[in-house]
Motif scaffolding. Structure first.
Motif, PDB file in Angstrom:
ATOM      1  N   GLN A  70      57.708 -14.931 115.039  1.00 27.64           N
ATOM      2  CA  GLN A  70      58.815 -15.901 115.011  1.00 27.64           C
ATOM      3  C   GLN A  70      60.150 -15.215 114.754  1.00 27.64           C
ATOM      4  O   GLN A  70      61.174 -15.590 115.327  1.00 27.64           O
ATOM      5  N   HIS A  71      60.130 -14.203 113.894  1.00 28.73           N
ATOM      6  CA  HIS A  71      61.371 -13.464 113.651  1.00 28.73           C
ATOM      7  C   HIS A  71      61.870 -12.809 114.932  1.00 28.73           C
ATOM      8  O   HIS A  71      63.047 -12.910 115.287  1.00 28.73           O
ATOM      9  N   TRP A  85      62.954 -15.574 117.614  1.00 30.19           N
ATOM     10  CA  TRP A  85      64.207 -16.292 117.365  1.00 30.19           C
ATOM     11  C   TRP A  85      65.404 -15.358 117.262  1.00 30.19           C
ATOM     12  O   TRP A  85      66.548 -15.792 117.400  1.00 30.19           O
ATOM     13  N   TRP A  87      68.962 -16.529 112.836  1.00 29.62           N
ATOM     14  CA  TRP A  87      67.674 -16.917 113.415  1.00 29.62           C
ATOM     15  C   TRP A  87      66.699 -17.502 112.394  1.00 29.62           C
ATOM     16  O   TRP A  87      65.848 -18.315 112.732  1.00 29.62           O
ATOM     17  N   GLY A  88      66.846 -17.071 111.116  1.00 28.20           N
ATOM     18  CA  GLY A  88      65.883 -17.512 110.105  1.00 28.20           C
ATOM     19  C   GLY A  88      65.910 -19.008 109.843  1.00 28.20           C
ATOM     20  O   GLY A  88      65.005 -19.535 109.197  1.00 28.20           O
ATOM     21  N   HIS A  89      66.940 -19.715 110.337  1.00 24.52           N
ATOM     22  CA  HIS A  89      66.953 -21.166 110.082  1.00 24.52           C
ATOM     23  C   HIS A  89      65.865 -21.894 110.872  1.00 24.52           C
ATOM     24  O   HIS A  89      65.650 -23.074 110.654  1.00 24.52           O
ATOM     25  N   MET A 103      62.886 -21.023 110.425  1.00 24.58           N
ATOM     26  CA  MET A 103      61.688 -20.741 109.642  1.00 24.58           C
ATOM     27  C   MET A 103      61.808 -21.182 108.180  1.00 24.58           C
ATOM     28  O   MET A 103      61.180 -20.595 107.314  1.00 24.58           O
ATOM     29  N   GLN A 119      59.162 -18.240 104.348  1.00 21.34           N
ATOM     30  CA  GLN A 119      60.008 -17.084 104.057  1.00 21.34           C
ATOM     31  C   GLN A 119      60.576 -17.225 102.636  1.00 21.34           C
ATOM     32  O   GLN A 119      60.555 -18.294 102.042  1.00 21.34           O
ATOM     33  N   SER A 172      66.179 -15.383 101.371  1.00 23.94           N
ATOM     34  CA  SER A 172      66.571 -15.179 102.761  1.00 23.94           C
ATOM     35  C   SER A 172      66.898 -16.522 103.401  1.00 23.94           C
ATOM     36  O   SER A 172      67.816 -16.618 104.219  1.00 23.94           O
ATOM     37  N   ALA A 173      66.179 -17.578 103.007  1.00 23.75           N
ATOM     38  CA  ALA A 173      66.519 -18.900 103.537  1.00 23.75           C
ATOM     39  C   ALA A 173      67.957 -19.273 103.175  1.00 23.75           C
ATOM     40  O   ALA A 173      68.698 -19.806 104.008  1.00 23.75           O
ATOM     41  N   PHE A 184      70.374 -17.380 105.494  1.00 23.84           N
ATOM     42  CA  PHE A 184      70.374 -17.933 106.857  1.00 23.84           C
ATOM     43  C   PHE A 184      71.045 -19.302 106.873  1.00 23.84           C
ATOM     44  O   PHE A 184      71.720 -19.664 107.840  1.00 23.84           O
TER      45      PHE A 184
END
Lengths: 338, 533
Positions: free
Chosen positions: B239-240, B243, B294-296, B298, B303, B307-308, B311
């Motif tokens: 996914q990382h 995205w 991109w982490g949004h 996930m 995660q 890190s959330a 993002f």
């Protein structure tokens, strides 16, 4: 099982009202800016429509004050939203210290739930009102996602690891639960219901269903069936580490790193024992991948968690390192001695 | 009509198939994109028909999963990504730069054939074997569970990616090296700035998704286990990687549409764009910050919360340059001389729909709220507002605006305005109810759903049939105008810009004499001549 309105799911958890407030604020914000911009745009279209075929627009190149205004105001708004939403997210991501734990396993295409007292359910989950419930979840195959619209929470369920989610139901009733991560042919059939009960009803349900003994006792039996106890002895004479009082501790690894003994580490040590070997031990333990199911791993974990207090034949001093995190369930099995 | 145009310079089939003329290549792209839009639309129609009733009664669940997968794959990879850069971008970039062609004309033709081959290969793969992974190919479903034609479909998308990379590279070099004398960076039309920012993403991002897709195929064929937790791999790693490209890919779709909107507003209001440099740099800002959000996708994928947080805040911040653009466009309208031609109607629709699409992005950047709405129909509604309400509306505005330049003829103005209105109404009826169904809890990619959501699905399906009419009309009246439309003349809108300084359609070499630029973009010095009010 109809609940909520056509606009909102039922408000049935402590999170739900907080999420709805942010949602309604954002709906208002969206409506305000959309109407503001669209109206201005259309008004300008009408007011400044071309009246002469050869006319041109006024010579305006820009304006720094306006640029700063309409950059800074939105920036402040979104930063405020960030703080607001992060607070809700932190409340979601950090369960309270005292939780009622329930294990969940997703597989194509069903949900399996295991309660501490040993009750097992498929596609139906019973929880009490007013208690913080923590789901400890994994998948047997592909990605899934456990979604409770009435609680406004969901979390991915990922093979090979545990993910967590917690909620506190506030209203008795029956609400839908869904798989929200696409998982193949019968994804839309991977649904069920969560039954929120008053505490007394919940106790009655627990009592009626506990035929098979607690998870920890099932784990103890498995521990012996798999002959774990030949190496993991309580007296520090075995080839593996003593498991009594180990849950929640920080242990040193051969690699020099430290690891907190939590559900994820116990699971990994059963399935891939060579990954993180405790300092002072040889990596002789075989992998139990394929020999023990995800449910069996969960039972073993609960058994290890139940090994608190002094062992029968070794004078271990009462632990001074404080209680294990998130340890709590009412059905906490008494320290098992073997 | 001028006697010497790129259309009549040579008329053999070979002269088209082997052309190096950016304008002919653009037309071939338009044909390809229209073809795949039709196929993607057909799959969308099947989805909406199935969802009229809560029970999964029209298609089997297996077929339904393949249908929404094919809809997504077709629309994302073969329509939206090439949509504006490959068609209008190809046609206009050399004209706007005052040059004869792009920097590498043969490479441009190669891009087209790579696109054609890759997309037809994927089409064949998924029609013959089917694909049921969703367009997102999430592991480990795509690598160990799915029994559909994942490898051929992935290979087709991999091939297709090179088309995007080559076009981006070609455009960047062209913008750097091929500008007419006097055409400095800050005299460039904003469409060129938008294409530059888009090319940057295409060149930097596409290789990542290409290698990711290769890894998925390799995992299926050789069982590497990189994404397979049973052997120690990590499914979320996919996914990382996915995205990292596929979120910026959204900006590949929307940035060129924003460029079109800038051109159409300036041309239709006959006015300098308000805050030119802010609009130009906001494109670059979106391209750069867009790589860091991109982490949004996930927030619920386990995660770390820190890190959330990062993002989330970056996602909120990437909204600002888009907002700046919308405010500047609105300010440009102030005291303009605004024509109500079809392109302007489409742009007005764009503003309304993109505002909703952009602002609902804030719901998803807001972590605490995203937990509830992610993976529901709320997401589906949001990205259709951005991709159809933004990218496709921008494309439609652009096609109408430059149609006289491309073909030398005018389309039917009345039908144009009617179609724009129908698309706007049909679009809102299709997708607005999906926001509500999503918040009420309806998960996406569901073949059957709870009765409570039916009212929203019926409205959505009704809207889709209106939308189908809105998109079919331009196909017919634009085709009709090719032979029967009124002769347009060189500059029917009375707009400034180098593309209006040559004949319609332009000659193969674009300009009869080399243009020398001594003015800024959108500079309307004196009342201009134009025959359309």
């Amino acid at each position: 099982m109809r609940s909520g309105t056509v606009f909102f799911p039922e408000v049935a958890s402590t999170m739900a009202a907080r999420v709805d407030q942010l949602y309604l604020f954002l709906v208002g914000l969206t409506a305000f800016f959309t109407i503001l911009i669209f109206t201005m745009f259309v008004v300008f279209m009408v007011k400044y429509r071309r009246r002469e075929p050869n006319s041109i627009g006024a010579r305006i190149h820009g304006g720094m004050i306006l640029e700063v205004t309409w950059s800074v105001i939105p920036l402040l708004i979104v930063l405020g939203l960030f703080v607001w939403s992060a607070q809700i997210f932190f409340a979601f991501a950090r369960p309270p210290a005292e939780t009622l734990n329930v294990y969940a396993v997703g597989k194509q295409w069903m949900w399996k739930f295991q309660h501490m007292d040993g009750q097992r359910e498929i596609n139906e989950l019973h929880v009490p009102v007013g208690r913080s419930v923590k789901m400890i979840m994994t998948s047997e195959d592909v990605l899934h996602d456990l979604f409770f619209p009435a609680f406004r929470v969901k979390a991915d369920v990922i093979p090979g690891r545990y993910t967590h989610m917690w909620f506190e139901a506030t209203k008795a009733g029956t609400y839908p639960l869904y798989c929200a991560e696409y998982c193949g042919t019968k994804h839309s059939g991977m649904i069920g219901q969560v039954v929120v009960m008053e505490p007394d009803d919940y106790q009655a349900w627990l009592t009626a269903g506990a035929q098979e003994g607690s998870l920890a006792s099932a784990g103890e039996k498995l521990f012996q069936d798999l002959a774990c106890n030949t190496c993991h002895r309580p007296d520090a004479q075995g080839r593996g580490p003593v498991l009594h009082n180990i849950y929640g501790k920080t242990v040193a690894l051969q690699s020099g790193e430290n690891v907190v003994v939590d559900e994820a580490y116990i699971r990994e040590s059963i399935l891939r024992p060579a990954a993180k070997v405790s300092a002072g031990f040889q990596p002789t333990m075989p992998s139990f991948q394929g020999l023990v199911s995800e449910e069996g791993v969960m039972e073993l974990i609960e058994y290890v968690k139940s090994l608190q207090g002094p062992t029968a034949n070794q004078a271990v001093r009462p632990t001074t390192s404080g209680p294990a995190p998130n340890e709590n369930t009412p059905s906490q099995a008494p320290p098992t001695r073997n | 009509m001028p006697t010497n145009t790129y259309l009549n310079a040579a008329t053999t089939l070979k002269s088209w198939l082997l052309t190096r003329d950016h304008k002919r290549i653009a037309l071939m792209y338009i044909a390809g994109i229209t073809f795949f839009f039709g196929i993607g639309g057909f799959f969308a129609a099947l989805i909406r028909l199935e969802l009229v009733t809560p029970a999964g009664d029209l298609l089997t669940d297996e077929t339904y999963n393949k249908v929404f997968t094919m809809h997504g794959v077709m629309m994302v990879f073969f329509v939206l990504i090439p949509l504006i850069p490959a068609s209008l971008g190809n046609f206009l970039l050399p004209l706007m730069l005052g040059t004869k062609d792009v920097a590498f004309p043969k490479l441009n033709l190669l891009s087209f054939y790579v696109y054609l081959f890759g997309s037809l290969f994927t089409l064949y793969a998924i029609v013959a074997g089917g694909l049921d992974t969703g367009w997102t190919f999430y592991t480990p479903f795509s690598t160990v569970a799915s029994t559909s034609a994942v490898v051929p479909a992935a290979l087709g998308i991999f091939i297709n990616g090179f088309s995007s990379i080559l076009t981006g590279l070609n455009f960047m070099v062209t913008i750097h090296k091929m500008r007419a004398p006097g055409l400095t960076w800050f005299r460039l039309p904003l469409f060129v700035w938008a294409l530059y920012a888009t090319s940057l993403i295409q060149v930097l991002g596409t290789p990542v998704v290409a290698i990711t897709i290769v890894l998925v195929a390799a995992e299926r064929i050789f069982g590497f286990g990189l994404f397979n937790p049973a052997v120690g791999g990590d499914p979320v790693l996919f996914q990382h990687l996915f995205w990292f490209y596929s979120h910026p890919a959204v900006y590949i779709m929307i940035l060129p549409a924003m460029g079109v909107v800038s051109e159409v507003i300036a041309g239709m209001a006959r006015k300098q764009i308000f805050g030119y440099s802010f609009v130009a740099f906001s494109s670059l800002g979106i391209a750069i910050v867009g790589f860091l959000v991109w982490g949004h996708h996930m927030f619920v994928a386990g995660q770390s919360i820190y890190s959330a947080l990062v993002f989330s805040v970056l996602t909120f911040i990437v909204a600002i340059p888009s907002a700046v653009k919308v405010f500047n466009w609105t300010a440009t309208m102030y005291k303009g001389s605004i024509s109500w031609q079809t392109p302007m109607i489409y742009v007005a629709g764009f503003i309304g729909l993109f505002a909703i699409g952009g602002l609902t992005g804030l719901f998803l950047a807001a972590m605490g709220l995203d937990i509830h709405v992610t993976d529901t129909y709320f997401i589906v509604a949001h990205f259709h507002y951005v991709m159809v309400g933004g990218a496709i509306m921008g494309y439609m505005a652009g096609i109408h605006y430059w149609w006289p330049k491309i073909t030398g003829r005018m389309y039917n103005e009345f039908l144009g305005k009617v179609s724009a209105a129908i698309v706007f109404i049909g679009f809102n009826l299709t997708f607005f109810p999906q926001f509500i169904a999503g918040y009420a809890g309806m998960p996406r990619r569901y073949h059957a759903y709870a009765d409570a959501y039916q009212v929203w699905n019926v409205l959505s399906s009704a809207g889709a049939s209106i939308l189908a009419v809105g998109f079919t009309m331009p196909l017919l009246y634009l085709a009709w105008s090719l032979k029967n439309g009124e002769i347009a003349g060189d500059n029917p809108w009375g707009a400034v810009g180098l593309e209006w300084n040559t004949t319609s359609p332009p000659p193969t070499e674009n300009f009869h004499t080399q243009p020398i630029v001594t003015w800024d973009a959108y500079e309307y010095p004196t009342p201009v001549e134009g025959h359309v009010v």
